[in-house]
Design a protein around this motif. Structure first.
Motif, PDB file in Angstrom:
ATOM      1  N   GLY A 112       2.366  13.047   0.227  1.00  0.00           N
ATOM      2  CA  GLY A 112       3.005  13.153  -0.636  1.00  0.00           C
ATOM      3  C   GLY A 112       1.486  14.002  -1.636  1.00  0.00           C
ATOM      4  O   GLY A 112       0.458  14.620  -0.889  1.00  0.00           O
ATOM      5  N   ALA A 113       1.851  13.805  -3.022  1.00  0.00           N
ATOM      6  CA  ALA A 113       0.989  14.682  -4.173  1.00  0.00           C
ATOM      7  C   ALA A 113      -0.705  14.469  -3.585  1.00  0.00           C
ATOM      8  O   ALA A 113      -1.461  14.895  -3.779  1.00  0.00           O
ATOM      9  N   GLU A 114      -1.248  13.257  -3.459  1.00  0.00           N
ATOM     10  CA  GLU A 114      -2.401  12.961  -3.305  1.00  0.00           C
ATOM     11  C   GLU A 114      -2.850  11.886  -2.674  1.00  0.00           C
ATOM     12  O   GLU A 114      -4.060  11.866  -1.599  1.00  0.00           O
ATOM     13  N   HIS A 115      -1.466  11.147  -1.262  1.00  0.00           N
ATOM     14  CA  HIS A 115      -2.044  10.320  -0.697  1.00  0.00           C
ATOM     15  C   HIS A 115      -0.908  10.672   0.612  1.00  0.00           C
ATOM     16  O   HIS A 115      -0.097  11.724   0.438  1.00  0.00           O
ATOM     17  N   GLU A 116      -2.329  10.506   2.235  1.00  0.00           N
ATOM     18  CA  GLU A 116      -0.596  10.370   2.670  1.00  0.00           C
ATOM     19  C   GLU A 116      -0.352   9.086   3.525  1.00  0.00           C
ATOM     20  O   GLU A 116      -1.022   8.011   3.836  1.00  0.00           O
ATOM     21  N   ALA A 117       0.840   8.593   4.145  1.00  0.00           N
ATOM     22  CA  ALA A 117       0.405   6.713   4.718  1.00  0.00           C
ATOM     23  C   ALA A 117       1.004   7.520   6.172  1.00  0.00           C
ATOM     24  O   ALA A 117       1.077   8.673   6.349  1.00  0.00           O
ATOM     25  N   ARG A 133       1.157  -1.296   0.268  1.00  0.00           N
ATOM     26  CA  ARG A 133       0.023   0.021  -0.048  1.00  0.00           C
ATOM     27  C   ARG A 133       0.599   1.398  -0.270  1.00  0.00           C
ATOM     28  O   ARG A 133       0.297   2.214  -0.670  1.00  0.00           O
ATOM     29  N   LEU A 134       2.535   1.436   0.252  1.00  0.00           N
ATOM     30  CA  LEU A 134       2.734   2.160   0.777  1.00  0.00           C
ATOM     31  C   LEU A 134       3.435   2.801  -0.558  1.00  0.00           C
ATOM     32  O   LEU A 134       4.064   3.869  -0.384  1.00  0.00           O
ATOM     33  N   GLN A 135       3.681   1.657  -0.987  1.00  0.00           N
ATOM     34  CA  GLN A 135       4.505   1.973  -3.072  1.00  0.00           C
ATOM     35  C   GLN A 135       3.585   3.193  -3.795  1.00  0.00           C
ATOM     36  O   GLN A 135       4.489   3.893  -4.341  1.00  0.00           O
ATOM     37  N   VAL A 136       2.430   3.671  -2.912  1.00  0.00           N
ATOM     38  CA  VAL A 136       2.135   4.446  -4.108  1.00  0.00           C
ATOM     39  C   VAL A 136       2.232   5.978  -3.524  1.00  0.00           C
ATOM     40  O   VAL A 136       2.719   6.833  -4.926  1.00  0.00           O
ATOM     41  N   LEU A 137       3.146   6.171  -2.870  1.00  0.00           N
ATOM     42  CA  LEU A 137       4.399   6.673  -2.226  1.00  0.00           C
ATOM     43  C   LEU A 137       5.780   7.217  -2.399  1.00  0.00           C
ATOM     44  O   LEU A 137       6.799   7.731  -3.005  1.00  0.00           O
ATOM     45  N   ALA A 138       6.269   6.040  -3.105  1.00  0.00           N
ATOM     46  CA  ALA A 138       7.419   5.672  -3.948  1.00  0.00           C
ATOM     47  C   ALA A 138       7.805   6.005  -4.622  1.00  0.00           C
ATOM     48  O   ALA A 138       7.199   6.752  -5.852  1.00  0.00           O
ATOM     49  N   GLY A 139       8.631   6.788  -5.329  1.00  0.00           N
ATOM     50  CA  GLY A 139       9.232   7.776  -5.935  1.00  0.00           C
ATOM     51  C   GLY A 139       9.198   9.264  -5.834  1.00  0.00           C
ATOM     52  O   GLY A 139       9.710  10.112  -6.242  1.00  0.00           O
ATOM     53  N   GLN A 140       8.111   9.208  -4.243  1.00  0.00           N
ATOM     54  CA  GLN A 140       7.936  11.108  -4.681  1.00  0.00           C
ATOM     55  C   GLN A 140       8.723  11.337  -3.425  1.00  0.00           C
ATOM     56  O   GLN A 140       9.190  10.912  -2.282  1.00  0.00           O
ATOM     57  N   ARG A 141       8.573  12.639  -2.983  1.00  0.00           N
ATOM     58  CA  ARG A 141       9.452  13.437  -2.308  1.00  0.00           C
ATOM     59  C   ARG A 141       8.365  14.386  -0.952  1.00  0.00           C
ATOM     60  O   ARG A 141       6.638  13.983  -1.943  1.00  0.00           O
ATOM     61  N   VAL A 142       8.309  13.738   0.275  1.00  0.00           N
ATOM     62  CA  VAL A 142       7.206  13.120   1.562  1.00  0.00           C
ATOM     63  C   VAL A 142       7.593  14.940   1.919  1.00  0.00           C
ATOM     64  O   VAL A 142       8.412  14.882   2.638  1.00  0.00           O
ATOM     65  N   GLU A 143       6.160  14.934   2.439  1.00  0.00           N
ATOM     66  CA  GLU A 143       6.622  15.666   3.960  1.00  0.00           C
ATOM     67  C   GLU A 143       6.437  14.571   4.794  1.00  0.00           C
ATOM     68  O   GLU A 143       5.266  14.181   4.765  1.00  0.00           O
ATOM     69  N   VAL A 144       7.029  15.371   5.931  1.00  0.00           N
ATOM     70  CA  VAL A 144       6.970  14.257   6.988  1.00  0.00           C
ATOM     71  C   VAL A 144       7.020  15.178   7.967  1.00  0.00           C
ATOM     72  O   VAL A 144       7.244  15.752   8.699  1.00  0.00           O
ATOM     73  N   GLU A 145       5.605  14.521   8.867  1.00  0.00           N
ATOM     74  CA  GLU A 145       5.173  15.245  10.017  1.00  0.00           C
ATOM     75  C   GLU A 145       5.418  13.501  11.499  1.00  0.00           C
ATOM     76  O   GLU A 145       4.712  12.796  11.410  1.00  0.00           O
ATOM     77  N   THR A 146       5.352  14.306  12.817  1.00  0.00           N
ATOM     78  CA  THR A 146       5.464  13.398  13.912  1.00  0.00           C
ATOM     79  C   THR A 146       4.746  13.900  15.138  1.00  0.00           C
ATOM     80  O   THR A 146       4.993  15.006  16.020  1.00  0.00           O
ATOM     81  N   PRO A 147       3.098  13.701  15.032  1.00  0.00           N
ATOM     82  CA  PRO A 147       1.600  14.587  15.722  1.00  0.00           C
ATOM     83  C   PRO A 147       2.475  14.486  16.606  1.00  0.00           C
ATOM     84  O   PRO A 147       2.101  14.845  17.816  1.00  0.00           O
ATOM     85  N   HIS A 148       2.428  12.448  17.045  1.00  0.00           N
ATOM     86  CA  HIS A 148       3.190  12.544  18.841  1.00  0.00           C
ATOM     87  C   HIS A 148       4.229  12.336  19.409  1.00  0.00           C
ATOM     88  O   HIS A 148       5.281  12.405  18.895  1.00  0.00           O
ATOM     89  N   PRO A 149       4.151  13.549  20.568  1.00  0.00           N
ATOM     90  CA  PRO A 149       5.667  13.816  21.167  1.00  0.00           C
ATOM     91  C   PRO A 149       6.316  12.649  21.232  1.00  0.00           C
ATOM     92  O   PRO A 149       7.230  12.793  21.068  1.00  0.00           O
TER      93      PRO A 149
END
Ligand SMILES: [Zn+2]
Length: 253
Positions: free
Chosen positions: A94-99, A13-29
């Motif tokens: 990613g552009a359309e999805h987020e994991a 399922r995570l392959q939808v993001l492969a090849g993309q530059r991703v924005e990364v957040e870590t909401p949990h402290p």
């Protein structure tokens, strides 16, 4: 308990993001203290694979994020910007999805030289194995600057750019000194300070920055000027006080 097959499904399922530059957040402290967002945000996610019960996310620059789901961990793929309540550990957008990773207690960043190399002792272990860290630093090239070495996850795992800067300031050690020029006592003091600061953050202490992102401002301790300069292979910005962290010097531009 997520088994190997569910991990493989997650990897697919995570392959939808492969090849993309991703924005990364870590909401949990608890995830935020790992400084993953700072180290991974904007990097290209190259591939995702399931190995045993681990999910390995390969990012450009040779960084590998290992996620072990333990009992309750779960990766979900959502449309970018989907609403949710609660604090996931990690969001890769990613552009359309987020994991989105929920309940992911094991989340480690390692460097990959084609294969996964061993991480150094964890700075947040209870208690941290400072002697083992010191051994790794002493086995390393001693011409390397201490500021650069502190970010090497093979020597000590878990210290990011912010805590590197703050720990060095606390220990009054310049990031530009070669390891050969830094005594065992100074190195241990720096590692102790990093552990103390990061443990405090984990316990909810609000971080007070003395040097990080304070370039050009005054040192709280000596009144000197805080400086900044890119350091190391990855050119992460080092911050230090020119007054009370002396020795070594940044390379000329
Ligand atoms: Zn100072």
């Amino acid at each position: 308990m997520p088994e190997g097959d569910s991990l493989h499904r997650a990897a697919r399922r995570l392959q939808v993001l492969a090849g993309q530059r991703v924005e990364v957040e870590t909401p949990h402290p608890r995830a935020a203290t790992k400084q993953l967002a700072e180290r991974l945000d904007g990097r290209r996610l190259e591939s995702v694979e399931a190995v045993g019960k681990n999910l390995l996310l390969h990012f450009e620059g040779g960084l590998v994020l290992r996620s072990h789901l333990r009992m309750n961990g779960r990766w979900r793929i959502e449309r970018r910007g989907a609403r949710r309540s609660g604090q996931p550990w990690l969001v890769l957008r990613g552009a359309e999805h987020e994991a989105v990773l929920w309940n992911g207690p094991v989340l480690e960043l390692a460097r990959d030289g084609g294969r996964l190399r061993h991480l150094g002792p964890d700075i947040l272990a209870t208690p941290p194995d400072f002697a083992a860290m010191l051994n790794r630093f002493r086995d390393e090239q001693q011409a390397r600057t201490v500021g650069d070495a502190l970010l090497d996850q093979r020597l000590v795992a878990g210290i990011g750019n912010m805590w590197k800067a703050e720990a060095l300031w606390q220990a009054r050690v310049s990031p530009w000194r070669a390891l050969s020029d830094v005594s065992d006592e100074e190195l241990l003091e720096t590692l102790h300070q990093a552990a103390r600061l990061m443990r405090g953050r984990l316990d909810g202490v609000r971080p007070l920055h003395h040097v990080y992102r304070r370039a050009g401002r005054m040192c709280h301790r000596c009144g000197g000027v805080i400086r900044s300069h890119p350091q190391g292979e990855a050119a992460r910005t080092a911050y230090w006080c020119a007054g009370c962290q002396v020795g070594g010097r940044p390379p000329k531009a």
